[in-house]
Every structure is written in C-alpha cells, then in structure tokens.
Design a protein around this motif. Structure first.
Motif, PDB file in Angstrom:
ATOM      1  N   MET A  79     -14.027  -5.016  37.475  1.00  0.00           N
ATOM      2  CA  MET A  79     -12.598  -4.547  36.995  1.00  0.00           C
ATOM      3  C   MET A  79     -11.370  -4.705  37.707  1.00  0.00           C
ATOM      4  O   MET A  79     -10.550  -5.187  37.314  1.00  0.00           O
ATOM      5  CB  MET A  79     -13.055  -3.413  36.240  1.00  0.00           C
ATOM      6  CG  MET A  79     -13.571  -3.662  34.945  1.00  0.00           C
ATOM      7  SD  MET A  79     -13.865  -1.830  33.954  1.00  0.00           S
ATOM      8  CE  MET A  79     -11.702  -1.490  33.799  1.00  0.00           C
ATOM      9  N   PRO A  80     -11.583  -4.181  38.996  1.00  0.00           N
ATOM     10  CA  PRO A  80     -10.292  -4.196  39.844  1.00  0.00           C
ATOM     11  C   PRO A  80      -9.836  -5.726  40.082  1.00  0.00           C
ATOM     12  O   PRO A  80      -8.597  -6.245  40.018  1.00  0.00           O
ATOM     13  CB  PRO A  80     -10.909  -3.826  41.226  1.00  0.00           C
ATOM     14  CG  PRO A  80     -11.742  -2.996  40.984  1.00  0.00           C
ATOM     15  CD  PRO A  80     -12.537  -3.413  39.903  1.00  0.00           C
ATOM     16  N   LEU A  81     -10.810  -6.882  39.985  1.00  0.00           N
ATOM     17  CA  LEU A  81     -10.238  -8.150  40.014  1.00  0.00           C
ATOM     18  C   LEU A  81      -9.640  -8.553  38.657  1.00  0.00           C
ATOM     19  O   LEU A  81      -8.575  -9.437  39.046  1.00  0.00           O
ATOM     20  CB  LEU A  81     -11.494  -8.937  40.236  1.00  0.00           C
ATOM     21  CG  LEU A  81     -12.228  -8.811  41.664  1.00  0.00           C
ATOM     22  CD1 LEU A  81     -13.703  -9.653  41.790  1.00  0.00           C
ATOM     23  CD2 LEU A  81     -11.509  -9.157  43.042  1.00  0.00           C
ATOM     24  N   LEU A  82     -10.299  -8.290  37.758  1.00  0.00           N
ATOM     25  CA  LEU A  82      -9.609  -8.469  36.668  1.00  0.00           C
ATOM     26  C   LEU A  82      -8.382  -7.895  36.308  1.00  0.00           C
ATOM     27  O   LEU A  82      -7.228  -8.387  35.611  1.00  0.00           O
ATOM     28  CB  LEU A  82     -10.456  -8.129  35.163  1.00  0.00           C
ATOM     29  CG  LEU A  82     -11.939  -8.941  35.212  1.00  0.00           C
ATOM     30  CD1 LEU A  82     -12.812  -8.246  34.356  1.00  0.00           C
ATOM     31  CD2 LEU A  82     -11.878 -10.244  34.851  1.00  0.00           C
ATOM     32  N   ASP A 128     -10.279 -18.225  38.618  1.00  0.00           N
ATOM     33  CA  ASP A 128     -11.405 -19.045  39.486  1.00  0.00           C
ATOM     34  C   ASP A 128     -11.906 -18.058  40.553  1.00  0.00           C
ATOM     35  O   ASP A 128     -13.183 -18.225  40.939  1.00  0.00           O
ATOM     36  CB  ASP A 128     -10.623 -20.145  39.980  1.00  0.00           C
ATOM     37  CG  ASP A 128     -10.140 -21.214  39.196  1.00  0.00           C
ATOM     38  OD1 ASP A 128     -10.979 -21.427  37.963  1.00  0.00           O
ATOM     39  OD2 ASP A 128      -9.265 -22.168  39.226  1.00  0.00           O
ATOM     40  N   GLU A 129     -11.051 -17.203  40.823  1.00  0.00           N
ATOM     41  CA  GLU A 129     -11.815 -16.302  42.230  1.00  0.00           C
ATOM     42  C   GLU A 129     -12.816 -15.287  41.469  1.00  0.00           C
ATOM     43  O   GLU A 129     -13.772 -15.077  42.082  1.00  0.00           O
ATOM     44  CB  GLU A 129     -10.385 -15.335  42.491  1.00  0.00           C
ATOM     45  CG  GLU A 129     -11.013 -14.406  43.636  1.00  0.00           C
ATOM     46  CD  GLU A 129     -11.106 -15.116  44.966  1.00  0.00           C
ATOM     47  OE1 GLU A 129     -11.381 -14.428  45.932  1.00  0.00           O
ATOM     48  OE2 GLU A 129     -10.862 -16.360  45.017  1.00  0.00           O
ATOM     49  N   PHE A 157     -19.062 -13.946  38.935  1.00  0.00           N
ATOM     50  CA  PHE A 157     -18.759 -13.133  37.752  1.00  0.00           C
ATOM     51  C   PHE A 157     -19.583 -13.789  36.470  1.00  0.00           C
ATOM     52  O   PHE A 157     -20.283 -12.822  35.628  1.00  0.00           O
ATOM     53  CB  PHE A 157     -17.507 -13.327  37.235  1.00  0.00           C
ATOM     54  CG  PHE A 157     -17.072 -12.432  35.988  1.00  0.00           C
ATOM     55  CD1 PHE A 157     -17.170 -11.076  36.044  1.00  0.00           C
ATOM     56  CD2 PHE A 157     -16.712 -12.879  34.981  1.00  0.00           C
ATOM     57  CE1 PHE A 157     -17.004 -10.219  35.040  1.00  0.00           C
ATOM     58  CE2 PHE A 157     -16.568 -12.193  33.769  1.00  0.00           C
ATOM     59  CZ  PHE A 157     -16.637 -10.913  33.787  1.00  0.00           C
ATOM     60  N   LEU A 158     -19.983 -15.063  36.575  1.00  0.00           N
ATOM     61  CA  LEU A 158     -20.615 -15.592  35.296  1.00  0.00           C
ATOM     62  C   LEU A 158     -22.186 -15.200  35.359  1.00  0.00           C
ATOM     63  O   LEU A 158     -22.838 -15.085  34.456  1.00  0.00           O
ATOM     64  CB  LEU A 158     -20.327 -17.122  35.251  1.00  0.00           C
ATOM     65  CG  LEU A 158     -18.822 -17.507  34.764  1.00  0.00           C
ATOM     66  CD1 LEU A 158     -18.738 -18.908  34.762  1.00  0.00           C
ATOM     67  CD2 LEU A 158     -18.471 -16.820  33.511  1.00  0.00           C
ATOM     68  N   ILE A 212      -3.928 -15.412  46.063  1.00  0.00           N
ATOM     69  CA  ILE A 212      -5.206 -14.887  46.205  1.00  0.00           C
ATOM     70  C   ILE A 212      -5.226 -13.984  47.252  1.00  0.00           C
ATOM     71  O   ILE A 212      -4.798 -14.157  48.419  1.00  0.00           O
ATOM     72  CB  ILE A 212      -6.224 -16.025  46.672  1.00  0.00           C
ATOM     73  CG1 ILE A 212      -6.501 -17.061  45.411  1.00  0.00           C
ATOM     74  CG2 ILE A 212      -7.686 -15.577  46.517  1.00  0.00           C
ATOM     75  CD1 ILE A 212      -6.723 -16.713  44.166  1.00  0.00           C
ATOM     76  N   ILE A 213      -5.682 -12.688  46.855  1.00  0.00           N
ATOM     77  CA  ILE A 213      -5.723 -11.721  47.929  1.00  0.00           C
ATOM     78  C   ILE A 213      -6.977 -11.098  48.145  1.00  0.00           C
ATOM     79  O   ILE A 213      -7.194 -10.115  48.912  1.00  0.00           O
ATOM     80  CB  ILE A 213      -4.679 -10.358  47.471  1.00  0.00           C
ATOM     81  CG1 ILE A 213      -5.145  -9.800  46.108  1.00  0.00           C
ATOM     82  CG2 ILE A 213      -3.269 -10.864  47.281  1.00  0.00           C
ATOM     83  CD1 ILE A 213      -4.338  -8.765  45.645  1.00  0.00           C
TER      84      ILE A 213
END
Length: 688
Positions: free
Chosen positions: A489-492, A543-544, A550-551, A658-659
């Motif tokens: 969730m933080p990535l999203l 893409d990250e 994730f898939l 991208i971080i």
C-alpha cells in the motif's frame, strides 16, 4: 384569448387567472409605465377574485409606504408572488377544514371563519404588541361593536385572537418574519416589521372573511353574525342556561359544540384519529400546511438512527458515526440547560454547543474514557488539560479544529433538516457567527505540506521493505520480508496518489489486465464505497509494483479465496475500518524512519506530494485531477471531454521519479495467519 374580469387588474388567459397591474410612478426604481404579470396559479374565479383584491390592496399600501422609493420591479414581483402563495395556502387550508368537517355549506363553518377573520382584523388594526381584552371600554371591542358583531361571538373571537397573538409573539415567528424581510431585501427596522406583520394579518383576515364566495349555498339567515337570526336550537339552549362559549365547552357537550379553528400547533395525539371533541381546538388549515410535533430530547438518538437509515445509500459508516457523535454531544448540551423537547431549543443553545467545542480535548473521540464522560465532565477535563499545558509551556491539547467544527455543524444542519422534514417542531436558527468560515482559497495551499520524492524516500529503508526479524517484530532489522498491506500500500500511495480507503478496500478483482496493460479499478465494491462519482477511475498499475511481484501477490491472495486484496486489514470478528487499521500500523513505521521530519497528516500528504511533483514536471492540472479522482474546473473538462485514458495517465505518472529502486524483488511470502486463513491476531470479538 385574454378575458378581463370586473376585479381590477385581473385577467384570464385560457383557464388560468393572472394579476397584471401597472406599477405606480412612486416606485422610482421601476421602469416608467411597466407592468407586473403574475400568474395566480388558479382556475377558480372565486379564489382568483380574492387573491387579486388582496394584491391590489397590497400594492396600494406599498405605493404610499417608504418602500416605494427603494423597491425594484424584481423585488416587487417576488413580494407579490409570496403574498399570492400565502393566500393560496390559506384558501387550501380553509377548504381542508371544510372537507374534514364534511359540511362545506354549513353556517357553522361560516361563523368560525368569520370569527377567525375578525381575530386577524384586530391584529391588523391594533398590532400584536397591544393586548386587547375585548371587555367593555376596550378599543378592540369598540371596533367589533361598530361592525355589528353580536355579543354571543365575542368570546370565540377573543380565544382566536389570543391564540394568533401568542403564536406571533413567539420568538420563532419573529425569526421567520425577519427571514421574509431579508428575502425581499426589506430593511430590518421596527416600522418595517410592523408593516410586514400588518400585511400578513390583513391577508389572513381577507381570506377568512370572504365567505360569500367560499360558501355560496350556506343560509346566511341562520346566524346573527351574517345578519340573520340564531338557529332555534341555539336560542332554546341559551334560554335554559347561561351562555357557554365553544372554546370552554366540556367534552360532555361535544355533540352540540362545533370545532374551534384556533391557530395552535397540534398535539402528538393528532397523529392518530382522536375523538371529535379532542379536535375542537385544532386549526385544520394549519394542520394541512404542517403538523408540528415537539420531539423529546430523549428521542434524538432514535431519530438520528432514522436519519442514518434514510442516508444508507449516501453515507459511509464513518459519516454515520460522525452524525451520531454530533447528536450525542448536542443532546448532552441541551440536557445541561434543562431543554425537554425540540420546540424549546433556541439560538442560545446553538451558541452553547459552539463554546463546548472550544473547551473539550482535541482528541476526545479517540479515547474511550473521554467518550464516556458527560458534556460537563468533558469540559472540566479540557480545562484541566489546558491548565496543565499552560503550566508546562506546551501546546494546549484542547479545542476542536475549525475544520472539525464545520463538519459538526454540517451534520447538525442535516439533522435539523431531517427533523423539520418529518414534522417536528424546530425553530429557525442560524449558524452565522458560530460556524467557522471556510479558509480563503489563497490560504488553503499552505495548509498541507507537500513532501518531495526526496522527503519520502527514507520511508522505504524501513525493515518492512528491506528485511525484518519476523512478522511480530517487523520494526526490527532481519532477513524476512512479508508481503501484505504494509508492503504494497505505501508503494500505491506514492506512485498513484489514491486515497487511503480506496486502496485499503481494493478487491482482488479490482486489479486486472486490459488492452492498455494492467490497471487498478477504483470503484465501489462489497468492501467499501467510493467518495464521489468522479472517484471512480481506472489507474495504470505502476511498473515498479510489477517489478516487486505485486501481480504474483494478487494471484496468491486470489487462490486462497479472499475477496479483499489486503485481507490482513479485515476480520469477521470486528467492524474495524481497514483504512484506519492500516493507518495505525504504518504511522509508527513513518515515525521510525523520518523522526522529527515527519509532517502532519502524514498519509494524506503523500497524495498532495504526488500531485505537486507532477505539476512541477509539467503535467496539466486536469490530468492530475483525473488521476486523483477530483472534479476539474471548466466546461471543457467536465462536459466536453472524458477522463484521461490509461496511456495518457501512464505517461503522466512516469514523470514521478522512482524512489524505491533499493528494494529488491523477492518471492511472495504471505503472513502465516493470512496463508492459513486464520483470524488476525489483532482481532477481538466485538472490537471496533
């Protein structure tokens, strides 16, 4: 074809009557020689005649008054339209009373209408602030005597006059009078209040006393009030016993006593079908317009639940809980001031509620102990906390924020509208002067910190992403990475800028492949609603996240039979909010990573950060709004074009750097209790 009638300014076009007077020259702000054209919304010539004569009188009064020099044509038209509507209401109310009695041509109905009409004529001539006794020597009695009103009807007129005067002198009626004057931009002065009230009384008197047209078949010779003689049975009764007024007759005499049409609000008993004698003091004209009932304060909680049921398709659970909290607070404040029912609530109590918000702990809703306190004890606790903070030099943790107070007043307004709509007696209140104003547009931009990518990057150095000691010690460094809401969730948040509840409530079927690639479908589902219509949107899966498996995570969760994409946030044992659950788990991670650099409204700030970063890199604001699920400004964005497509959104999101490239992809490792489909360890039966 236009047909003129013998009443001045009254014409008929087709089946509808119109009032079309020429505006007097004394109305300086109206075009010379102009006319008003007002539909009377009536096809009955008797109603049209009464309304036209009343409007002619109103125009004549305005012509010689102080308003003539300052009233525009539009104001004059609206004032006359309001008078027409009020007259129509009165006529329909009178017709309702006649139908309810079942004797539309009975002379008794004529008498009652005339008695009520003379009561309002007294108010018109002497004003509501003059108390008339109607005894010998009273100027009001002299007026009635000059007009040949028989002594037998004086007591009934007196009762009607007292009731109508009491209603007008009620503070709620004064507020309504001021609202009418404000609507028509009439200067609020004592003189103008008297003039406005006089016109209201005159209109009611004219409507009630127009009995010839309303009761054409009634035999006027049967009543002294209409120039005839009293009925034989009435004369016989009066010779055997002293005269007993209709207003004071006992229930034992109810068969011989007709209804009294007074202007008092009905009692709760009128919601059923009471005996005829209990309706003697009810004005059915008023009942036809609104049956107002005093709702006990103790019933506010149940009525709030009825409101929640009505809003089931509009409100989320959090919104309903906010409304419940407001009603609980308001009820406590009212009980402190010995308010028994809704009709006793005044503007003063609204002010007390506002002061209550200033004196309670800011975080009172997050403490079960504070929520259990009474309103008075909660304020005492707030005063103590304020004194302790002042003594230590710390920031006072007392007083709700302006935004929270605005939210409470919005819920209060909704609750009051619900009560009025259901026929409960609520006075006219105002929130002006107590509800905080909305912040100015120029100041809103500075209220929320917008973290840059560099500000956010340290968060992803936490053990949750790089390796922790175990699922119970995820704050400690180790070799294990678990894939759940805390990981993805933080990535999203960072790469899509969605809302917390939108992400926490995603279902496994909300992530799927299209001809334009994998997408995240932010839509309403069985797990949660969405905020607004524009919140429903298709977002490209970054893409990250695909790089970080994730898939594969989605596939594993779906194989286990879960509907929720992040089942670690849900439990059948509780009624917790999944977004709140994620917040409680992830904020400590942010605090550990950022320390004193952690900004306020930490999670929501990530949404601001993405929007700001995209704007600084040249992405048009309309595209940013489509990504964020906000409504853009302008016809082009809202009417003539669709939401930005997946390809366009993907290109826009690619401008955010991208971080998270330091995070290495790993095989999916679910939490053990998620894989075993066991209840989460944090869940307890009944816990919320």
């Amino acid at each position: 074809m236009t047909v003129r009638h013998h009443v001045e300014n009254l014409i008929r076009r087709g089946n509808i009557f119109y009032w079309r007077p020429r505006i007097p020259r004394s109305f300086l702000l109206c075009p010379a020689g102009s006319r008003l054209s007002l539909s009377l919304q009536a096809s009955d010539h008797r109603k049209a005649h009464m309304m036209a004569r009343r409007l002619n009188t109103l125009l004549a009064d305005l012509k010689v008054g102080s308003m003539a020099g300052t009233t525009t044509k539009d104001q004059l038209a609206r004032l006359c339209a309001a008078e027409r509507d009020q007259m129509m209401d009165h006529l329909e109310g009178i017709a309702f009373a006649a139908r309810r009695r079942g004797r539309p041509h009975d002379i008794t109905d004529v008498e009652m209408d005339l008695e009520n009409g003379w009561a309002y004529r007294l108010l018109e001539n002497f004003g509501p602030h003059t108390l008339l006794t109607l005894d010998d020597g009273c100027p009001g009695r002299a007026l009635l005597d000059r007009n040949g009103i028989p002594d037998a009807h004086i007591a009934n007129i007196k009762a009607d006059y007292a009731s109508a005067r009491s209603q007008f002198l009620h503070k709620g009626h004064e507020n309504r009078l001021r609202a009418i004057m404000k609507e028509f931009e009439i200067p609020d002065s004592a003189l103008n209040q008297e003039r406005t009230a006089m016109n209201i009384f005159r209109g009611r008197a004219d409507a009630l006393m127009a009995t010839d047209e309303r009761y054409p078949l009634a035999d006027k010779n049967l009543s002294e009030l209409t120039g005839g003689s009293p009925p034989r049975e009435t004369a016989d009764q009066s010779s055997d016993q002293p005269h007993q007024t209709k207003a004071s007759a006992s229930s034992a005499d109810s068969e011989a006593v007709p209804f009294r049409l007074t202007h008092t609000a009905p009692d709760l008993t009128l919601l059923s079908t009471p005996p005829e004698e209990e309706l003697r003091n009810v004005d059915f004209g008023e009942v036809a317009r609104s049956t107002l009932v005093d709702l006990p304060i103790s019933a506010f909680t149940q009525e709030c639940e009825n409101l929640v049921k009505n809003k089931k398709d509009e409100w989320e659970a959090a919104t309903a809980n906010d409304a419940r909290a407001l009603v609980r607070i308001f009820t406590g404040v009212l009980q402190e001031h010995d308010v028994a029912h809704s009709g006793q609530i005044t503007q003063y109590h609204i002010g007390r509620l506002r002061q209550h918000f200033n004196d309670i702990p800011t975080r009172w809703g997050q403490s079960s102990q504070l929520r259990a306190l009474s309103t008075a004890d909660l304020r005492k606790q707030g005063l103590q906390m304020r004194a302790d903070a002042e003594a230590s030099g710390a920031k006072s943790p007392v007083g709700l924020s302006a935004q929270t107070i605005r939210k409470h007043f919005a819920n209060l307004q909704t609750f009051l509208q619900h009560l009025r709509g259901n026929g409960f007696n609520i006075l006219d209140w105002t929130f002006e002067g107590v509800r905080p104003k909305k912040p100015k547009p120029g100041s809103i931009r500075t209220q929320q910190y917008k973290p840059t990518p560099a500000d956010i990057k340290p968060i992803f150095s936490a053990p949750i992403f790089t390796g922790c000691a175990g699922w119970e010690e995820r704050e400690k460094s180790g070799d294990v990475v678990y894939h759940d809401s805390l990981f993805y969730m933080p990535l999203l948040f960072v790469y899509l800028g969605a809302r917390r509840k939108e992400l926490a409530g995603l279902g496994v079927n909300d992530v799927y492949e299209t001809e334009n690639g994998w997408v995240v479908d932010v839509r309403a589902n069985e797990l949660r609603r969405i905020k607004t219509i524009q919140s429903h949107r298709l977002l490209p899966l970054p893409d990250e996240l695909i790089r970080l498996n994730f898939l594969q995570y989605r596939t594993e969760i779906k194989k286990l039979g879960y509907d929720a994409l992040f089942p670690d946030l849900f439990s059948h044992l509780t009624e917790n909010d999944p977004g709140d659950r994620f917040y409680d788990q992830f904020i400590p991670v942010m605090q550990q990573s950022l320390g004193e650099a952690l900004w306020q409204r930490s999670l929501h700030a990530l949404r601001h950060g993405l929007s700001n970063s995209l704007k600084q890199r040249g992405v048009p604001p309309a595209i940013i709004d489509d990504l964020s699920g906000r409504l853009s400004d302008g016809e082009t964005n809202n009417r003539y074009t669709d939401v930005a497509g997946i390809s366009l959104m993907r290109d826009a999101l690619a401008k955010f750097p991208i971080i998270t490239d330091d995070i290495q992809p790993r095989d999916i490792n679910l939490l053990p209790w998620v894989r075993k489909k066991q209840p989460p360890p944090w869940a307890r039966p009944g816990r919320k």
